[in-house]
Structure formats: C-alpha cells, structure tokens
Design a protein around this motif. Sequence first.
Motif, PDB file in Angstrom:
ATOM      1  N   ILE A 104      -7.836  21.731  26.581  1.00 29.87           N
ATOM      2  CA  ILE A 104      -8.780  22.232  25.303  1.00 29.87           C
ATOM      3  C   ILE A 104      -9.936  22.307  25.924  1.00 29.87           C
ATOM      4  O   ILE A 104     -11.081  21.153  25.702  1.00 29.87           O
ATOM      5  N   TYR A 105      -9.890  23.431  25.282  1.00 34.01           N
ATOM      6  CA  TYR A 105     -11.627  24.198  25.504  1.00 34.01           C
ATOM      7  C   TYR A 105     -12.417  23.344  24.021  1.00 34.01           C
ATOM      8  O   TYR A 105     -12.120  23.643  23.059  1.00 34.01           O
ATOM      9  N   TRP A 106     -13.380  23.212  24.040  1.00 37.29           N
ATOM     10  CA  TRP A 106     -14.296  22.909  23.590  1.00 37.29           C
ATOM     11  C   TRP A 106     -15.767  24.686  23.220  1.00 37.29           C
ATOM     12  O   TRP A 106     -16.360  24.407  24.317  1.00 37.29           O
ATOM     13  N   SER A 107     -15.658  25.119  22.373  1.00 38.55           N
ATOM     14  CA  SER A 107     -14.847  25.022  20.872  1.00 38.55           C
ATOM     15  C   SER A 107     -14.063  25.984  20.382  1.00 38.55           C
ATOM     16  O   SER A 107     -14.284  27.059  20.826  1.00 38.55           O
ATOM     17  N   LEU A 108     -13.664  26.479  19.499  1.00 39.85           N
ATOM     18  CA  LEU A 108     -12.352  27.548  19.073  1.00 39.85           C
ATOM     19  C   LEU A 108     -13.155  28.632  18.601  1.00 39.85           C
ATOM     20  O   LEU A 108     -13.297  29.822  18.984  1.00 39.85           O
ATOM     21  N   LEU A 109     -14.239  28.046  17.963  1.00 35.05           N
ATOM     22  CA  LEU A 109     -15.514  28.776  17.523  1.00 35.05           C
ATOM     23  C   LEU A 109     -16.712  28.311  17.546  1.00 35.05           C
ATOM     24  O   LEU A 109     -17.289  26.865  17.863  1.00 35.05           O
ATOM     25  N   ASP A 110     -17.538  29.062  17.615  1.00 40.34           N
ATOM     26  CA  ASP A 110     -18.788  28.492  17.186  1.00 40.34           C
ATOM     27  C   ASP A 110     -19.460  28.167  15.809  1.00 40.34           C
ATOM     28  O   ASP A 110     -18.195  27.999  14.995  1.00 40.34           O
ATOM     29  N   ASN A 111     -20.061  26.861  16.507  1.00 41.21           N
ATOM     30  CA  ASN A 111     -19.245  26.081  14.942  1.00 41.21           C
ATOM     31  C   ASN A 111     -21.071  25.357  14.877  1.00 41.21           C
ATOM     32  O   ASN A 111     -22.005  25.059  15.457  1.00 41.21           O
ATOM     33  N   TYR A 112     -20.901  24.558  13.851  1.00 39.43           N
ATOM     34  CA  TYR A 112     -22.340  23.627  13.600  1.00 39.43           C
ATOM     35  C   TYR A 112     -22.693  22.149  14.839  1.00 39.43           C
ATOM     36  O   TYR A 112     -21.834  22.003  15.148  1.00 39.43           O
ATOM     37  N   GLU A 113     -23.761  22.544  15.103  1.00 36.09           N
ATOM     38  CA  GLU A 113     -23.640  22.040  16.679  1.00 36.09           C
ATOM     39  C   GLU A 113     -25.136  20.485  16.448  1.00 36.09           C
ATOM     40  O   GLU A 113     -25.865  20.494  16.389  1.00 36.09           O
ATOM     41  N   TRP A 114     -24.398  19.374  15.161  1.00 37.17           N
ATOM     42  CA  TRP A 114     -24.677  18.342  14.911  1.00 37.17           C
ATOM     43  C   TRP A 114     -26.461  19.067  13.990  1.00 37.17           C
ATOM     44  O   TRP A 114     -26.900  19.610  14.179  1.00 37.17           O
TER      45      TRP A 114
END
Length: 406
Positions: A357-367
């Motif tokens: 499972i690759y991280w991540s499907l989408l660009d997202n909020y990286e904490w």
Amino acid sequence: MIQFPHTFLWGAATSAHQVEGNNTNNDWWEWEQKGGGKEPSGLACRSYDLYSQDFDLARELNHNAHRLSVEWSRIEPREGEFSQKEIKHYRNLIHCLREHSLEPVVTLHHFTNPIWFANKGAWANRRADRYFLPFVEKIVEELSDDVRYWVTINEPMVYSYHSYILGVWPPQVKSVFKAQGVTDNLARGHIAAYRCIHDIYRKRNLPAPMVSIAKNAQAFVACQPSLRNKFGVYMRNKHFNLDFIDRIKRHSALDYIGINYYSRSLVDVDSFSPYDLFVGGCKKNHSALAKNSLGWDIYPQGLYDILLAYQKYNLPQFILENGICTDDDSQRWNFIRDHLINLGRAMDQGVKVLGYIYWSLLDNYEWDKGFAPRFGLIEVDYATYKRTVRDSARKFSDVCKRGVLS
Ligand code: BGC
C-alpha cells in the motif's frame, strides 16, 4: 522480472484527519487553532465529501485495496455519545470501496484523539484502553460485514515519540518517562481492541478477521562503525522496531505484521547514556543518499532488511505505508520501483507478503509540516480541490494491473 502472487493486495492509503477536512472534534484541530504546526488542516482534501471521486481514481489506477482510517472524534464526539450520522457516513464509504472492488483496510486510531479523551490525558491515562474500547466495539460491529483487515493503532512508537519525547505534536510533552507510559497504554489498547474485534467476528459467525498495528519500521545504520554506534543501532532497533511487536505477540494479539517503511535513521551516539542510545545524538546526516523533500534518506534496501528481520515472527507481513514526498514525480516512480524490487527480493527469501500500500493516494495534510510535502499518487490543487493523476501513479498502476514488475 518480479512476479507477485495473484492474491496480492495493491493500493494506497490515507488517514481521516489528513484528507477529510473539518475534523473539529479532535485534539489536532484544537491544537491547530491555537497555532500549533505550520498551518491548520482546514478542509484538507475535502475527501469527506469527495471520497467516491477518490475511489473512482484508485479503481482506474487498478488498485484492488485501499487503506483509510475512521475518525473516532466524529463517531464518538462526546464520551459515550455515538453519532449515527457519522457511523452511516463510514458505512457508506466502506460500501463504496466494495462497489469499486477495493478491499478495505481500516485503521481505528491514526494519531488523532477526541477532545474529551485528550482532556482525560489521552494515551497517558492508564485507563486509556477502557475509553478506546466502546468506540472500537461500536464501529467494528457496524462495519464487520464488509471489512476483513483491521489496523488498531497507527505507528504507536511514532505517536509517543513525537507527542511525548520530541514534543512537536500535541500535547507537546517532553518526557521519556511519560512516553514509556504512553507506549504501554497503547499496547494495552491494541491488545484489548484485538480481542474485541475477534470476539465480534466469532459471535457473528464471520470468517476470522486479520488484525494488526501499523508498525513504523526504520532501518538503523551506524554513521561510523564504532562500538558505541553499533551498540546504539542494536538498542534502537530493539526498542523502536521490535519491542512493541514482541510484546503484543506474547499476548497472541497479531494476525499479520503491518509495516510502514520510509527511510533509514543514521545512528551517531555521543555516549552510552540511555538518552543518547535511544533518542538523542543523531544530529548530523553525513549520507550521500538521495533524499525526499523533507530531507529523509531514500534507502530501499532497508525494506528488505526489515522484512527479513520480521520473518522470525512467522506471520504474514503487509506493507501498509511506503512513500515519498517530492516535487519531482520521476523520483516517486523510482522510489516505488526500487522498494518493490527489495520487496521481491525478500519474497524470494521466503517472506510472505500480503500486499503493498503506497502512502498516499492523494497529496494531503502532513501533520505539523502542513500541506507542502507532496506524497500523493494524485496531485491535489488546494485552491480548487481538483485531483490530477501523476505519471508515477500510471506506472504503478501497470504493476498493479499485471502483478509484474519488469
Ligand atoms: C504516517 C502518516 C504520514 C506519513 C508521512 C506515517 O508516519 O502514518 O500519517 O503522513 O508517515 O510522514
């Protein structure tokens, strides 16, 4: 050429707070409003509303699995009060995955806590497992018909390290002693959740579930091969990579080993003091390896080393996260390819791997780092929320489709 088994699970992961948007009832949201981290999560990727679009894309990219988390603070916004609306939301979302022929891999805790639980000390509270359990029971009852793979807690050691040793995540405590307590309580939380999930499936006569944690594993490498550094590598590997798994395995609370692997960690310790050996001293990055946009070393060989090290547990392993943040998409495909090559090498040595499972499907909020690091197979435009499939995603998609890496 590497041929993967035809049952292999291929996909990408997300977590609720990082993609959904408006998670107003958790401790991260509260912390962000007070100025914590680089920027607030706000609407994130708006995946709370747009999830079916996201799953369309995952399917188009030939994924057959998808990992996500359910947000405890939505489901139980106040202690003992469960939101039927939010439970329904997650039921719909899991149905939607099934309609897209995506095997759900569901995480119950991915770093965020409901504010009411945080006010009780969250995982620093010795009774944390008792607060966690009613939520686990509720949501697993609701989703058990459609979910086989569960992840109780995402990266317990990373959570206690960032929140209670480095103090860069809420509640920003810096105490090795407290962190140890938190780790203990997370282990108890996992064991209780593991048993609860199995009980539910047994009572309902459902096929046995597969339950694990997502263990962030690091390849520890000595900067110079001094005795002190070698001892540091041994201690960190034991403490960070093995102890938690050893412990829950002793309680027979693990059906597979979920692995999140990103990078290596150089070990350069100044003294034999416990703090130096376990935590401090690793300041300089002397390495000439290529790096991701956060400066982490790219070290695919480490995945092979970890998979072989975990072979002693005699359980199937499942890569639940592996990924790169980069502004150069060709670097992303190279990263995936090189890690898959190492995965294949480990499988040749007899390691049983369920999926990647690759991280991540989408660009997202990286904490605490905000939105700048781009981990996605799919680019997100944060002004319009438009999704654009990257080239690397198409290359990965070909591997998912054929089960072959040439
Ligand atoms: C976490 C993710 C995070 C990723 C990249 C993992 O430690 O589970 O939430 O976005 O690493 O830092």
